[in-house]
Write a protein that holds these residues in place. Structure first.
Motif, mmCIF file in Angstrom:
data_model
loop_
_atom_site.group_PDB
_atom_site.id
_atom_site.type_symbol
_atom_site.label_atom_id
_atom_site.label_comp_id
_atom_site.label_asym_id
_atom_site.label_seq_id
_atom_site.Cartn_x
_atom_site.Cartn_y
_atom_site.Cartn_z
ATOM 1 N N LEU A 1 23.236 69.883 -56.210
ATOM 2 C CA LEU A 1 23.853 69.794 -54.886
ATOM 3 C C LEU A 1 24.166 68.352 -54.501
ATOM 4 C CD1 LEU A 1 21.703 72.452 -52.973
ATOM 5 C CD2 LEU A 1 24.016 72.710 -53.890
ATOM 6 N N THR A 2 23.329 67.403 -54.930
ATOM 7 C CA THR A 2 23.638 66.001 -54.651
ATOM 8 C C THR A 2 24.714 65.480 -55.603
ATOM 9 O OG1 THR A 2 21.756 65.289 -56.010
ATOM 10 C CG2 THR A 2 21.380 65.519 -53.649
ATOM 11 N N ALA A 3 24.686 65.928 -56.855
ATOM 12 C CA ALA A 3 25.703 65.491 -57.813
ATOM 13 C C ALA A 3 27.094 65.959 -57.402
ATOM 14 C CB ALA A 3 25.359 65.996 -59.209
ATOM 15 N N SER A 4 27.177 67.142 -56.813
ATOM 16 C CA SER A 4 28.470 67.683 -56.382
ATOM 17 C C SER A 4 28.915 67.136 -55.032
ATOM 18 C CB SER A 4 28.397 69.211 -56.303
ATOM 19 O OG SER A 4 27.516 69.618 -55.252
ATOM 20 N N GLY A 5 28.030 66.420 -54.318
ATOM 21 C CA GLY A 5 28.371 65.884 -53.010
ATOM 22 C C GLY A 5 28.169 66.843 -51.862
ATOM 23 N N GLN A 6 27.651 68.041 -52.147
ATOM 24 C CA GLN A 6 27.392 68.975 -51.047
ATOM 25 C C GLN A 6 26.272 68.476 -50.142
ATOM 26 O OE1 GLN A 6 27.578 73.355 -52.186
ATOM 27 N NE2 GLN A 6 27.526 72.415 -54.219
ATOM 28 N N LEU A 7 25.307 67.770 -50.742
ATOM 29 C CA LEU A 7 24.235 67.135 -49.979
ATOM 30 C C LEU A 7 24.188 65.662 -50.336
ATOM 31 C CD1 LEU A 7 21.284 69.704 -50.312
ATOM 32 C CD2 LEU A 7 22.818 69.388 -48.350
ATOM 33 N N VAL A 8 23.786 64.844 -49.361
ATOM 34 C CA VAL A 8 23.623 63.415 -49.595
ATOM 35 C C VAL A 8 22.223 63.003 -49.164
ATOM 36 C CG1 VAL A 8 26.072 62.876 -49.338
ATOM 37 C CG2 VAL A 8 24.591 62.858 -47.319
ATOM 38 N N ALA A 9 21.716 61.953 -49.785
ATOM 39 C CA ALA A 9 20.408 61.389 -49.446
ATOM 40 C C ALA A 9 20.653 60.031 -48.796
ATOM 41 C CB ALA A 9 19.545 61.253 -50.697
ATOM 42 N N PRO A 10 20.594 59.953 -47.449
ATOM 43 C CA PRO A 10 21.003 58.722 -46.777
ATOM 44 C C PRO A 10 20.010 57.579 -46.867
ATOM 45 C CG PRO A 10 20.280 60.356 -45.173
ATOM 46 C CD PRO A 10 20.292 61.038 -46.496
ATOM 47 N N LEU A 11 18.761 57.838 -47.232
ATOM 48 C CA LEU A 11 17.735 56.801 -47.238
ATOM 49 C C LEU A 11 17.263 56.496 -48.661
ATOM 50 C CD1 LEU A 11 15.480 57.927 -44.232
ATOM 51 C CD2 LEU A 11 17.261 56.161 -44.241
ATOM 52 N N ALA A 12 16.834 55.253 -48.845
ATOM 53 C CA ALA A 12 16.257 54.860 -50.128
ATOM 54 C C ALA A 12 14.802 55.293 -50.232
ATOM 55 C CB ALA A 12 16.358 53.349 -50.312
ATOM 56 N N GLU A 13 14.148 55.543 -49.088
ATOM 57 C CA GLU A 13 12.735 55.899 -49.103
ATOM 58 C C GLU A 13 12.525 57.273 -49.750
ATOM 59 O OE1 GLU A 13 13.133 52.817 -45.961
ATOM 60 O OE2 GLU A 13 14.278 54.585 -46.570
ATOM 61 N N CYS A 14 11.585 57.336 -50.661
ATOM 62 C CA CYS A 14 11.250 58.607 -51.297
ATOM 63 C C CYS A 14 9.759 58.617 -51.610
ATOM 64 C CB CYS A 14 12.079 58.859 -52.553
ATOM 65 S SG CYS A 14 11.904 57.596 -53.822
ATOM 66 N N LEU A 15 9.233 59.800 -51.759
ATOM 67 C CA LEU A 15 7.804 59.998 -52.017
ATOM 68 C C LEU A 15 7.651 60.850 -53.264
ATOM 69 C CD1 LEU A 15 4.772 59.928 -51.172
ATOM 70 C CD2 LEU A 15 5.242 61.955 -49.787
ATOM 71 N N GLU A 16 6.912 60.349 -54.233
ATOM 72 C CA GLU A 16 6.620 61.133 -55.427
ATOM 73 C C GLU A 16 5.397 62.020 -55.166
ATOM 74 O OE1 GLU A 16 6.607 59.416 -59.263
ATOM 75 O OE2 GLU A 16 8.063 57.860 -58.739
ATOM 76 N N THR A 17 5.501 63.266 -55.544
ATOM 77 C CA THR A 17 4.394 64.189 -55.322
ATOM 78 C C THR A 17 3.262 63.915 -56.301
ATOM 79 O OG1 THR A 17 5.299 65.850 -56.832
ATOM 80 C CG2 THR A 17 5.960 65.994 -54.521
ATOM 81 N N GLU A 18 2.044 64.167 -55.834
ATOM 82 C CA GLU A 18 0.895 64.064 -56.731
ATOM 83 C C GLU A 18 0.816 65.276 -57.647
ATOM 84 O OE1 GLU A 18 -2.561 63.518 -54.359
ATOM 85 O OE2 GLU A 18 -1.872 61.620 -53.492
ATOM 86 N N ASP A 19 1.206 66.432 -57.148
ATOM 87 C CA ASP A 19 1.212 67.650 -57.951
ATOM 88 C C ASP A 19 2.427 67.687 -58.868
ATOM 89 O OD1 ASP A 19 -1.149 69.166 -57.220
ATOM 90 O OD2 ASP A 19 -0.256 69.286 -55.229
ATOM 91 N N HIS A 20 2.355 68.528 -59.861
ATOM 92 C CA HIS A 20 3.414 68.671 -60.852
ATOM 93 C C HIS A 20 3.878 70.127 -60.923
ATOM 94 C CE1 HIS A 20 1.820 64.802 -62.043
ATOM 95 N NE2 HIS A 20 2.753 64.665 -62.973
ATOM 96 N N TYR A 21 5.071 70.326 -61.467
ATOM 97 C CA TYR A 21 5.478 71.651 -61.913
ATOM 98 C C TYR A 21 4.618 71.999 -63.134
ATOM 99 C CZ TYR A 21 9.624 71.258 -58.947
ATOM 100 O OH TYR A 21 10.466 71.122 -57.880
#
Length: 229
Positions: A172-192
């Motif tokens: 969805l971000t690659a196609s431009g349908q959604l955008v991420a306006p901020l540089a701030e991100c949080l990595e989860t402690e849990d995993h798939y």
């Protein structure tokens, strides 16, 4: 529908592989790449079952499950894959009409689309904002859902800002349908995780599926979303 599902699971052939996951994992990770998923199980019939919140359908007929967080269902073994990266997302139209969103504090003036936590591994807005020293006002009532798929559908409809799980939302971000306006991100402690019944190891090789998941989704930060195949 429940009776039909039960019949199919009871009558599954020995070549059928019941793959269980959450609705959002199925919708955003697997179904857009169904041909690649099928190629991981040559000669096998794949029956995809969705179950929320975590993704293990409790019928006892599941052969393999893709879940986020270590499974808390009894009788399952699991292997960790990769974590996720969380950052706010919205449509370009929402950003034009309600922006700019240039800092984490700007989010407090936006409509925040919220998923009710149903599992300990889930990270919501309050936890994400606290990581960046912001608090959601106690009297604030974000628009709420009990399913992440519905959160993203509301986000795509321009109804607000969602907390984007970027492993899921790369298309969805690659196609431009959604955008991420901020540089701030949080990595989860849990995993798939990949999970399977402890007393019934898969009668097929799950390694190609595990390797495909790691190749497809691991190591893709928000600025480099998962590639569209």
């Amino acid at each position: 529908m429940a009776d039909t599902l039960d019949d199919i699971l009871q009558e599954k052939s020995r070549h059928q592989i019941v793959l269980s996951t959450s609705t959002s994992n199925a919708a955003f990770l697997l179904l857009p790449r169904v041909a690649e998923v099928r190629a991981c199980f040559p000669g096998g019939e794949i029956f995809v079952v969705t179950s929320d919140p975590q993704g293990i359908e409790p019928s006892g007929k599941v052969d393999l499950a893709l879940v986020f967080g270590e499974p808390d269902f009894p009788g399952f073994k699991s292997q960790p894959l990769f974590n996720d990266i969380l950052t706010p997302v919205c449509t370009p139209e929402y950003l034009r009409e309600n922006g700019p969103i240039e800092s984490v504090q700007d989010l407090l003036g936006c409509e925040l689309l919220h998923m009710q936590a149903q599992h300990a591994s889930w990270v919501g807005w309050r936890r994400w904002l606290r990581h960046f020293s912001q608090e959601l006002p106690k009297d604030r009532q974000p628009m709420g859902f009990n399913n992440y798929y519905h959160v993203i559908q509301a986000c795509l409809a321009g109804q607000g800002v969602a907390l984007g799980w970027m492993r899921m939302l790369g298309d969805l971000t690659a196609s431009g349908q959604l955008v991420a306006p901020l540089a701030e991100c949080l990595e989860t402690e849990d995993h798939y995780h990949l999970a399977w019944p402890a007393n019934r190891p898969p009668a097929f090789d799950a390694a190609p599926f595990k390797d495909w998941l790691n190749r497809q989704f691991n190591g893709c930060p928000p600025s480099e979303p998962a590639p569209v195949l």
